[in-house]
Design an enzyme around this catalytic site. Structure first.
Site, short mmCIF file in Angstrom:
data_model
loop_
_atom_site.label_atom_id
_atom_site.label_comp_id
_atom_site.label_asym_id
_atom_site.label_seq_id
_atom_site.Cartn_x
_atom_site.Cartn_y
_atom_site.Cartn_z
CB ILE A 153 -0.98 -0.03 1.01
CG1 ILE A 153 -1.97 -1.11 1.21
CG2 ILE A 153 -1.68 1.21 1.15
CD1 ILE A 153 -2.91 -1.28 2.36
CG ASP A 172 9.35 -0.70 5.35
OD1 ASP A 172 9.95 -1.83 6.06
OD2 ASP A 172 8.21 -0.94 4.54
CG ASP A 257 -10.20 4.78 7.54
OD1 ASP A 257 -11.43 5.14 7.48
OD2 ASP A 257 -9.99 3.78 6.85
CD GLU A 262 -11.17 1.12 13.90
OE1 GLU A 262 -11.70 0.04 13.63
OE2 GLU A 262 -10.14 1.74 13.56
CG HIS A 280 -11.32 0.41 9.56
ND1 HIS A 280 -11.02 -0.19 10.76
CD2 HIS A 280 -10.55 0.24 8.48
CE1 HIS A 280 -9.81 -0.92 10.30
NE2 HIS A 280 -9.69 -0.73 8.93
CG LEU A 281 -15.15 5.08 5.38
CD1 LEU A 281 -15.61 6.07 4.70
CD2 LEU A 281 -16.22 3.94 5.38
N GLY A 282 -11.15 2.55 4.45
CA GLY A 282 -9.91 2.29 3.81
C GLY A 282 -10.19 1.34 2.58
#
Length: 527
Positions: A153, A172, A257, A262, A280-282
């Site tokens: 991603i 990273d 998000d 949750e 949390h619409l990813g």
């Protein structure tokens, strides 16, 4: 042959069921079951396809007596007890790439929303105000985007940001310099990213190492005026510190998000100025939901029908193309592991798996897993490639892999060596031209034999008449010999007899064999 049976227990695109059926599985679609209803039926199924609603807990997994695979349509597997599933020999898969574009696009959308204060401007305009001078945004062109996580991603976000003419830096631990160049980003450490980034976007899983990766201390060290986006996992950012720094103005804006808890129906960040949030619409686009449903169906059917393992979280991946080539090697490896497990005495603190020639050029993980599955069957009757490594770690067994691509006496060879209280014990096997596994060495003695069914292993002093004596003993006991294999170190020295028989050998016959002249060891084997 009975078809594998799959249960889809969450709402999923109907094409998933079609794919299961087309690929040779029977499928039931029963979304919305209670825990008790799921417990009552789960024992009938080989596969369980879920999204986020079904919780694969210990209670459910204990009732899943035939379950071989759980497939999660999506990335997150917080609703699956993976360690317990592994201990039960159940493969757990997800679909990490099905919603990658959707999640990356959502991160870009939130970044743009922060840059131009779109949510606030939208609400103001809906309220009948015309506050044109209030919403003074910033351009993203020329700004520096700092990525925390540059995997699938993160790399998509990087490509979109570069298209917006942003400069992209990335932190990273697994990002190589070569991959960074390929992506068009600059690899930096986390401290450098904090100091240079105008925007920060997080794309890393939640682990012990990444929890609160943006802690209060790190947030305070960020560049003044930074804007932060998190579409990855709740818990990566210290939410209390984020609110304080938004209130102080050090952080110019933040968009989340995901949240620590949750569903987030009440959070101190709600109502904070310059804070944008979504539920949390990813992964929530029509395309993504279709993609992950189809992918999980394809992966699970491939595993249940063909043995292919894709995107598994608790065992090595094995593509459908690799599976036919590796299948005979895995059969050989499992038999070799089983052989040393049955013959070695006491604890086995170390095991070495060596491949030579053609075997060394293959995917080693399935071969190693098969050896461990054979070996660990001495401890458990329900062992397989999934839970064998788990059981080995639990017993403190050290596993070593050795790859030697040069050919020796055989074109291809797998050798398994275990450390025992009597020293190292090694067995080796090869594949014949027809792909049939064959033992070629046992504890330093050359011997060619198939490993199948019921067998009798005997170590004796090489002397005339012994073969006749063991043959007579088994004949008098009514036990038919299928194959008879011999090997010895030297004439008159230690010799090995390995023979297959048509039935299990009773304990009293084993005792009689042990009493024969010249016998050192007798062991009944089963494969």
């Amino acid at each position: 042959m009975t078809k594998p049976k799959v249960l889809i227990s969450d709402k999923m695109d109907p094409n998933a069921a079609r794919i299961f059926e087309e690929r040779g599985c029977d499928v039931d679609v029963k979304p919305g079951m209670t825990v008790e209803e799921l417990k009552a039926v789960i024992g009938q199924y080989d596969g369980l396809a879920i999204r986020s609603a079904t919780k694969a807990t210990q209670e459910i997994l204990d009732a899943a007596t035939n379950l071989k695979v759980i497939g999660r349509a999506g990335i997150g597997v917080d609703n699956v007890d993976i360690p317990y599933a592994s201990s039960k020999g159940i493969v757990v898969m997800n679909t990490p790439f099905g919603n990658s574009i959707t999640t990356a696009e959502h991160a870009i959308a939130l970044m743009m929303s922060l840059a131009r204060q779109i949510p606030e401007a939208n609400a103001s305009t809906h309220a009948g105000k015309w506050e044109k001078n209030r919403f003074m945004g910033v351009e993203v062109t020329g700004k520096t985007l700092g990525l925390i996580g540059a995997g699938n991603i993160g790399s998509i976000v990087a490509s979109r940001a570069l298209g917006l003419r942003m400069k992209v830096i990335a932190y990273d631990p697994f990002l190589t310099e070569e991959r960074a160049v390929e992506m068009g980003v600059e690899k930096v450490d986390l401290s450098t990213l904090e100091q240079r980034a105008d925007f920060i976007s997080l794309h890393t899983p939640l682990t012990d190492e990444t929890r609160n990766i943006l802690s209060r201390e790190r947030l305070e060290r960020t560049k003044k005026g930074v804007r932060i986006v998190n579409c990855a996992r709740g818990g990566l950012i210290d939410e209390a510190a984020l609110k304080d720094l938004l209130d102080s103005g050090h952080i110019a804006g933040a968009a989340l998000d995901v949240f620590v808890e949750e569903p987030a129906t009440d959070n101190p960040l709600f109502g904070t100025e310059n804070f944008v949030c979504t539920p949390h619409l990813g992964a929530s686009t029509t395309e993504a939901q279709v993609n992950v449903a189809l992918q999980v169906a394809e992966q699970m059917a491939d595993f249940l029908v063909n043995g292919g393992v894709t995107n598994a979280l608790n065992m090595p991946s094995l593509s459908a193309e690799e599976a036919p080539k590796l299948k005979p090697y895995m059969a050989l490896a499992e038999n070799l592991g089983s052989l040393v497990g049955q013959l070695a005495h006491g604890d086995l603190p170390k095991i070495s798996i060596e491949t030579e020639g053609a075997a060394a050029q293959l995917n080693q993980k399935p071969i190693v897993g098969a050896v461990l599955a054979g070996l660990m069957s001495r401890y458990s009757q329900s062992v397989n490639m999934v839970n064998a490594p788990f059981l080995a770690r639990e017993r403190g067994i050290e596993v070593r892999e050795i790859r030697n691509e040069r050919e020796g006496v055989y074109h291809t060879l797998v050798r398994v060596t275990v450390a025992t209280s009597q020293g190292e014990r090694s067995v080796a096997g090869t594949l014949f031209s027809n792909g049939a596994p064959r033992l070629v060495e046992i504890f330093g003695i050359g011997i060619e034999a198939d490993l199948e069914g019921h067998m009798l292993y005997i170590v004796n002093r090489d002397a005339p008449g012994f073969i006749g004596r063991i043959g007579s003993l088994l004949g008098e006991a009514g036990i038919n010999i299928g194959t008879f294999h011999l090997g010895r170190r030297e004439a008159g020295g230690e010799a090995v007899v390995l023979l297959s028989v048509d039935q299990a050998i009773p304990a009293d016959v084993i005792a009689q064999a042990e009493a024969l002249q010249g016998v050192v060891t007798v062991k009944a084997l089963a494969f």
